[in-house]
Structure formats: structure tokens, C-alpha cells
Design an enzyme around this catalytic site. Sequence first.
Site, PDB file in Angstrom:
ATOM      1  N   ALA A  35       3.282  -1.051   3.864  1.00 18.50           N
ATOM      2  CA  ALA A  35       3.868  -0.111   2.905  1.00 18.50           C
ATOM      3  C   ALA A  35       4.419  -0.865   1.697  1.00 18.50           C
ATOM      4  O   ALA A  35       4.877  -2.004   1.819  1.00 18.50           O
ATOM      5  CB  ALA A  35       4.995   0.675   3.570  1.00 18.50           C
ATOM      6  N   ASP A  36       4.347  -0.231   0.522  1.00 20.27           N
ATOM      7  CA  ASP A  36       5.090  -0.782  -0.614  1.00 20.27           C
ATOM      8  C   ASP A  36       6.406  -0.003  -0.741  1.00 20.27           C
ATOM      9  O   ASP A  36       6.650   0.924   0.039  1.00 20.27           O
ATOM     10  CB  ASP A  36       4.255  -0.771  -1.903  1.00 20.27           C
ATOM     11  N   SER A  37       7.241  -0.397  -1.706  1.00 24.11           N
ATOM     12  CA  SER A  37       8.578   0.215  -1.808  1.00 24.11           C
ATOM     13  C   SER A  37       8.509   1.731  -1.955  1.00 24.11           C
ATOM     14  O   SER A  37       9.288   2.463  -1.359  1.00 24.11           O
ATOM     15  CB  SER A  37       9.337  -0.351  -3.005  1.00 24.11           C
ATOM     16  N   ASP A  39       6.085   3.692  -0.937  1.00 25.65           N
ATOM     17  CA  ASP A  39       5.667   4.303   0.334  1.00 25.65           C
ATOM     18  C   ASP A  39       6.890   4.548   1.216  1.00 25.65           C
ATOM     19  O   ASP A  39       6.998   5.581   1.875  1.00 25.65           O
ATOM     20  CB  ASP A  39       4.694   3.380   1.077  1.00 25.65           C
ATOM     21  N   VAL A  40       7.810   3.561   1.218  1.00 24.68           N
ATOM     22  CA  VAL A  40       9.002   3.706   2.061  1.00 24.68           C
ATOM     23  C   VAL A  40       9.853   4.878   1.560  1.00 24.68           C
ATOM     24  O   VAL A  40      10.341   5.689   2.351  1.00 24.68           O
ATOM     25  CB  VAL A  40       9.830   2.395   2.092  1.00 24.68           C
TER      26      VAL A  40
END
Lengths: 77, 247
Positions: A35-37, A39-40
Site C-alpha cells: 500500500a502507499d500512503s 491506500d492506507v
Amino acid sequence: MADVLERVTKIVVDRLNVEESEVKLEASFKEDLGADSLDVVELVMEFEDEFEMEISDEDAEKISTVGDAVNYIKSTM
Amino acid sequence: MQLNGKNALVTGASRGIGREIALELARQGANVAVNFAGSEEKANEVVAEIKEMGRHAFAIQGNVGDSESVTAMMKHVFEQFTTLDILVNNAGITRDNLLMRMKETEWDDVITTNLKGVFLCTKAVTRQMMKQRHGRIINIASIVGVSGNAGQANYVAAKAGVIGLTKSTAKELAARGITVNAVAPGFITTDMTEQLTEDIQKTMLTQIPLARFGDPKDVAGVVTFLASEASGYMTGQTLHVDGGMVM
């Protein structure tokens, strides 16, 4: 209790396109699940919808693993 | 119409450029939340005009530079609209002065409304637009944010900041189907510019290749384009609407 993990797992699998077997409690969204930021941020938004709750930005920043999310959600129930 | 059924929020929409943007979005089919800071009566006039076109519209008071005010405003907006497709960050003020005479409050007021206001309003709609996987954010900058202008250090810094903010936000949100662009108007005839002396107005005219001052409609047309599907492959851009003043 298992229900929370199941529901969290389903969201993570859908959102991050990972295998269910990869979604372990200790798995980090960013380091293990790709995940990238943002996505979180989106995952947290989906948790909010799924569990009908609000997670403040401050609390959201502390959620980095599947276990963190499950524990946080359980703590508010 | 290109914006049929879309929901828009325009900040600072009771007067000037913001008013014309709100009206033009409505002419193209959008429902519009008309934000204002002080001029409720003017905002209600804009709302009435939009309703006459058969669209949904309402006035909403809010100080864009104040986070609590923005939170309350957005709560109200999302009670009226279930989705938000278009945000136009237009609200702005001027407190012109030479740098060496500029008071700290003149600096702070302009940065708060013109720059922090864009940040707060953008942040407040991002969650909804990310969920929708669709959104159009249009920031009204200014040509002086590109060229600089004596006597407007605070305003220019804020507007140049808006252009940078536009680019960063565009990069963060692109993968989520949200585009973020800026419009940089030049000399547009509004209450704000009519305060300038005739001499200054004359001098400015000589610097405009298209040899006329702009009308709020000139800006509203470009904003409508950026709000529409036609601009779907553009993000992070600043479009100059200035008669060719700065190329």
C-alpha cells in the site's frame, strides 16, 4: 471477535489486491501489502464505513498493520 | 448541458468572479452551494438566480480560513448534496501595501484566507471525492502569482502558493480520478479592481495584448471547462486568463 478480522481482511483483500493468506495480523499495509500512503487513508475510510465509526487523523496515523486496525476497531466496540 | 446533475461548491460566490462562476456552472446544469463570508444578501440573490434556472442552490456562510467554520460549512453542504463533484476555491481578499509598510496582520489575513483557505476547503472535500473516485478541484489563483506585483507581496505570495498547492494536490489525487487545476485571471473588472485609480488602469491596459480588461465571464468560461469532462486529461495546470499579459 474473529468477525472483525474477517471483515477487515475482506476490505484489505479487495482494496490492495492481495491474497487472503498474506493478510496476517502482523502484516504492515505499506511494507508487506504494497500500500502507499493514500491506500492506507482509503483503507481507514472503508473501515469507518464498514464499522460505522469515525477514526480521527491522529488515531489513523497509528494504524500501520492489520493487527493495529483490528485492535483499534475492537477497542471502540 | 455539460454539467447536468453535478454538484458544485463555489467559495466567495456572492460577488465578482465567484458569482459569475456560480452562475455559469448553473447555466451548464450544475447545482451550486454558494459560499459567502459577509454579504448574505448578495449570496441570496445569486441563489435566487440559480433557482430560476431550475437548479438546486443554497447560500452557506463560512470563513474559509477558519477550520471550524469550514467543518461546519461542509457538514451543511453534505446534508444538501450527497455527492460533491466540483469545488471552486475562489474566496479571496486583498490588503495591498508596500512591503516595507505592510503590517503583520495584513500579511496574515491575506495568507489565511487566500492560501490556507484553499488548503482547508480542499482537505474537507477530498474524502468524499476519493470515495466517488471522481472530482474536479479548481483553484482561482492570479496572474500576479506568476509575474509578481509591487504593493501586493502578501497577495502574490498567497497566489503563488495556491499554484504550488494545486500541483501537489494534483499529484496526490490523480490516481483517484480527481483533477486539480488553477486559473490565473489577469485584470478582471470587479469591485476589487474598481478601487484602482484611473492612471493605474490606463497603464495596465497598455500591457494587455488583447487590449481590454477581462470580464468575470471570461474566467467563468474557463472554470466551466475545467469542471467538465472535456478537461479530463489535464491536471496540475495553471491556465492564464489575462488577455495575453503574461506568456
